[in-house]
Structures are given as structure tokens and as C-alpha cells.
Write an enzyme that holds these catalytic residues in place. Structure first.
Site, mmCIF file in Angstrom:
data_model
loop_
_atom_site.group_PDB
_atom_site.id
_atom_site.type_symbol
_atom_site.label_atom_id
_atom_site.label_comp_id
_atom_site.label_asym_id
_atom_site.label_seq_id
_atom_site.Cartn_x
_atom_site.Cartn_y
_atom_site.Cartn_z
ATOM 1 N N ASP A 10 -4.989 -8.103 -3.535
ATOM 2 C CA ASP A 10 -5.767 -7.965 -2.082
ATOM 3 C C ASP A 10 -6.748 -9.095 -1.620
ATOM 4 O OD1 ASP A 10 -5.477 -7.112 0.703
ATOM 5 O OD2 ASP A 10 -5.218 -4.992 0.284
ATOM 6 N N HIS A 69 1.070 -1.022 -0.265
ATOM 7 C CA HIS A 69 0.488 0.085 0.061
ATOM 8 C C HIS A 69 0.808 1.323 -0.024
ATOM 9 C CE1 HIS A 69 -3.449 -2.604 0.068
ATOM 10 N NE2 HIS A 69 -3.278 -3.054 1.144
#
Length: 451
Positions: free
Chosen positions: A325, A274
Site C-alpha cells: 500500500d 482493506h
């Protein structure tokens, strides 16, 4: 013995070539790449469309696949989303986890993914009791990847605390998180050391720090040292939420990036996942240390996390990779174009990355982040992992052949994948998985078992 695959078109970084023969040896590696082969050689397997290196899904939580649709009801925040995630995690057993992961990984194969980085923190039975095999859940994931025909880097994750309490210790895990926790990083290292790659050619073992919220500062070095002693990849969720930054500043007087740097976590084998809410100093630390960045745009937008500073990170020296993810969708083409299109919206300028650069993030650089440096390219000596995208679907038809990479990145989707080959073995043929022939039913059954 060698076998030849003939690609109508192939992306040989950085351009597209017509008529490419890929000779694959008995060890599942590319023995030769021959260009200018106008017609399929006798006995060759024909791949119509654009053949690319296999895609690497560098960040996955397999059990999150069961959340699709459920977490799209209403509004909420990352933190309310997390409560729904906990409820699914509470129901999983090694058997149901295997079934769900097998189906999710088969979905990835259908999408052209040949290797997955599984950020694995669901270790124990409810209440935190260890299974007879303390790595039963990790072994279920390894077996699921084998059944689905793809490679896996099991990023076994240290997750020992519920949040930041003081500079010395974290908040005790809540009742959901007891399944995740080994108690200490030292106990985590003892358990993980029981896992073996052995002769399982589809497996690499790595480590992960869930976040600075979940591993107290004085224990970060234990995880980093375990990975360093094995030359293993090390991943970490980093600054995904502003709340994480605020808590870290309040307790430690520094950002999560600075805290990780101070405890020896950053470096060329490390990937920050991220890397969304960073200061300029954070970006310089990440890039200067050679730490990679895994962007997960479809999850980041689904959870309203924000848009990470990918161009600045890359300029600073951080290599970019991509992951799906939470599996809001499983589509690495969407992840690749979303990174570019998100940046266009933020900057109101176009052309931050070429199609070649985005494909590199989705293939070679993703594989490198997972410890598969010998995968992700179509060249002699590389693992024979590749995927073929149709150029005659309603999304891709009409493309100029020399611009096939552009149409793949900016128009194609996972449904346009026609073939996936892993180690020279045809895992997806003409859009059908060869060992999980009805992936949709497998997903439906695995998800239904958890609701």
C-alpha cells in the site's frame, strides 16, 4: 533451449522439498519441476536457501514511497496524513514519477516481489490539465516496472469526486484532486480505453474504483462494466475508515459494501482493499459473491486504521491477498506474518493461518487477484517467477529444513532475499539488482527531487 535453476530447498505448496531442479523454457515458463536432485546439474544456476514462488504485491501506490519518514513525524490521523500525500502528488511529473516508481519497484524486486498491482489515480497535470498523452503517468509506471524487471497490473483508478454529497452526485474535487479526476466515470473509461497491453508481456490492465467517496453511486456501474467487458481485475478501497461508512449510511442509507453490491461491483474478479470496518452482512456479501480481500497490515497499522476481519472474510468465501500500500515498509514477509500476529492480538489465540496459507496469500492468490493466474506457483506451465530466501542469515540460521517455510514467514525479512527471477531472467542475483545496481541511491535521488 531450456535453462535449469537448482534450488537447495523449494516450497512446493504445501511443503518444502530438498534438491529441486526448475527447468525453464525459452518462453520464460517452468517446463519441468524435478525433485530429489541432490546436486546441481551441470550448467544449472544454483539457488542456495529456500526458493518460493514470486511474491505478488497486490496493492501499491508507488508515489507514496516518497512519504516514508515524512509522515512519521508527530501524530495526526489518516486525514492529516492525506494532506502530506497531496503535497507530494502535486510535485510529480511523468519523468519524476518514472524515476520514483522505477526505484520503488526495484526495491520490491529486492524483496522478492515479481508482480505489483499499481492502484493508479495520479492521471493528469496539476490543475487537471491532460498531458499530450492522456495516459502519460500510467505509461511512466508501466515503463518503470519494465526497467525494474517486474510485472505490473495497472489498476487505472476512477477518482472523480472529493466525497459524498447526495445520492446522485459527489462533492467536486479539491485543487489537489483535480490531478486525479477525469470529471466523470464515462470520461475515465474513454481515457483508459486508450491504454493497450499490446505485446508488452509484463503488463496487465485492470480497473479500480478509488472508493464510494470518490465515485458517485450512479457512476459505479460504468467502471464495473468496463472491467467486465474485458475480463479485467477490478479493485476498490472498501471501508478503510469508519468515516466512509458513516457518510455512506447518511447519504445512501446503506453500507459501502451494500452500495457496491447493488451496483454490480462485487464478484470473483473484484478485490476489496482493506475491508476493515464491516458488518456481518457485509462479510456475507463479500464472501458470497466471491469478492477477494487484499489486506495491507503495515499500512493499516501505520495509519491506525484498525484490524480487518480477515478470518471471517476467508470463512465466508473471500480469498486473501497482501499489499504494501503506502510503502511504510516494502516487505511481503512482514505483511504475511502481520496478518496472523494482528489476529492473535485481537483474538488472544494463535494459529489462524499456517505458514503455507500465508505464503499462498503472498504468491498464488495475490497473482490471481491481479489477473496473473498463471503465476505464483512452482509447477510446470507456470511463469518462471520465483525468489530465494537465505537460510543462513542471523534471522533464519538454525531452521530445520522441513520448517523453512515457517522461518521465512515468521522470521525472515526482505533483506534476506538473495535471488529474484522473473520470466526465467535473473533480476536480483546474490542480493544485487541486475539492472538497478544501486537501488538505495536511486531511491534517494528520486525522493529528493520531490522535496
Amino acid at each position: 533451449m531450456t535453462h535449469t535453476y537448482w534450488a537447495e530447498y523449494a516450497w512446493l505448496d504445501p511443503g518444502v522439498e530438498p534438491g529441486v531442479a526448475l527447468d525453464v523454457d525459452a518462453d520464460g515458463r517452468i517446463a519441468a519441476v524435478r525433485t530429489g536432485v541432490a546436486a546441481p546439474p551441470p550448467g544449472a544456476t544454483v539457488l542456495r536457501g529456500l526458493t518460493l514462488p514470486g511474491l505478488a504485491n497486490a496493492h501499491s501506490h508507488a508515489f507514496h514511497r516518497a512519504l516514508r519518514s515524512t509522515v512519521q513525524v508527530g501524530s495526526g490521523t489518516f486525514w492529516t496524513w492525506r494532506e502530506v500525500m497531496y503535497s507530494v502528488a502535486d510535485r510529480l511529473t511523468p519523468e519524476t514519477y518514472h524515476a520514483l516508481a522505477r526505484a520503488a519497484y526495484a526495491e520490491m524486486a529486492l524483496a522478492g516481489v515479481t508482480a505489483v498491482g499499481e492502484f493508479h489515480y495520479l492521471h493528469h497535470a496539476p490543475g487537471g490539465t491532460r498531458y499530450a498523452d492522456p495516459n502519460a503517468m500510467g505509461e511512466a509506471l508501466i515503463a518503470a516496472a519494465a526497467d525494474a524487471g517486474i510485472r505490473i497490473t495497472l489498476l487505472d483508478t476512477a477518482y472523480v469526486a472529493a466525497g459524498l454529497r447526495s445520492a446522485a452526485e459527489g462533492e467536486p474535487p479539491n485543487h489537489h484532486q483535480l490531478r486525479f479526476s477525469d470529471g466523470t466515470a464515462e470520461a475515465w473509461a474513454e481515457r483508459v480505453s486508450l491504454l493497450k497491453e499490446d505485446d508488452r508481456e509484463h503488463v496487465r490492465l485492470g480497473a479500480a474504483i478509488h472508493s464510494v467517496r470518490a465515485v458517485p453511486a450512479r457512476q459505479l456501474g460504468t467502471v464495473a462494466e468496463w472491467a467486465a467487458s474485458r475480463g479485467a481485475p477490478l479493485h476498490v478501497h472498501l471501508s478503510e475508515q469508519t468515516a466512509e461508512n458513516d457518510a455512506c449510511l447518511a447519504v445512501h442509507g446503506r453500507t459501502p459494501t451494500r452500495l457496491l453490491a447493488d451496483h454490480g461491483v462485487l464478484g470473483p474478479r473484484t478485490t476489496g482493499v482493506h475491508n476493515t470496518h464491516l458488518t456481518d452482512a457485509d462479510i456475507a456479501l463479500i464472501g458470497g459473491s466471491g469478492t477477494g480481500t487484499c489486506m495491507c497490515p503495515t499500512t493499516e497499522r501505520d495509519l491506525a486504521d484498525g484490524i480487518g476481519p480477515a478470518p471471517a472474510l476467508q470463512r465466508a468465501g473471500s480469498t486473501l491477498s497482501l499489499g504494501s500500500d503506502s510503502h511504510a515498509v516494502i516487505d511481503l514477509f512482514e505483511e504475511a506474518r502481520a496478518m496472523e500476529l494482528n489476529e492473535r492480538l485481537r483474538s488472544r489465540t494463535r494459529g489462524h493461518w499456517t505458514a503455507a496459507a500465508l505464503l499462498r496469500a503472498a504468491s498464488a492468490d495475490g497473482h490471481a487477484a491481479l489477473g496473473w493466474a498463471d503465476a505464483g506457483s512452482l509447477e510446470p506451465g507456470a511463469l518462471a517467477d520465483f525468489t530465494t530466501v537465505a537460510l543462513d542469515s542471523v534471522r533464519t540460521a538454525g531452521a530445520v529444513p522441513r520448517l523453512a517455510a515457517e522461518v521465512a514467514v515468521f522470521a525472515a525479512s526482505a533483506v534476506d532475499v538473495r535471488h529474484t527471477v522473473v520470466g526465467g531472467r535473473h533480476v536480483v542475483r546474490d542480493g544485487t539488482h541486475t539492472s538497478v545496481p544501486d537501488v538505495a541511491s536511486a531511491l534517494s535521488e528520486a525522493v529528493a527531487a520531490l522535496h
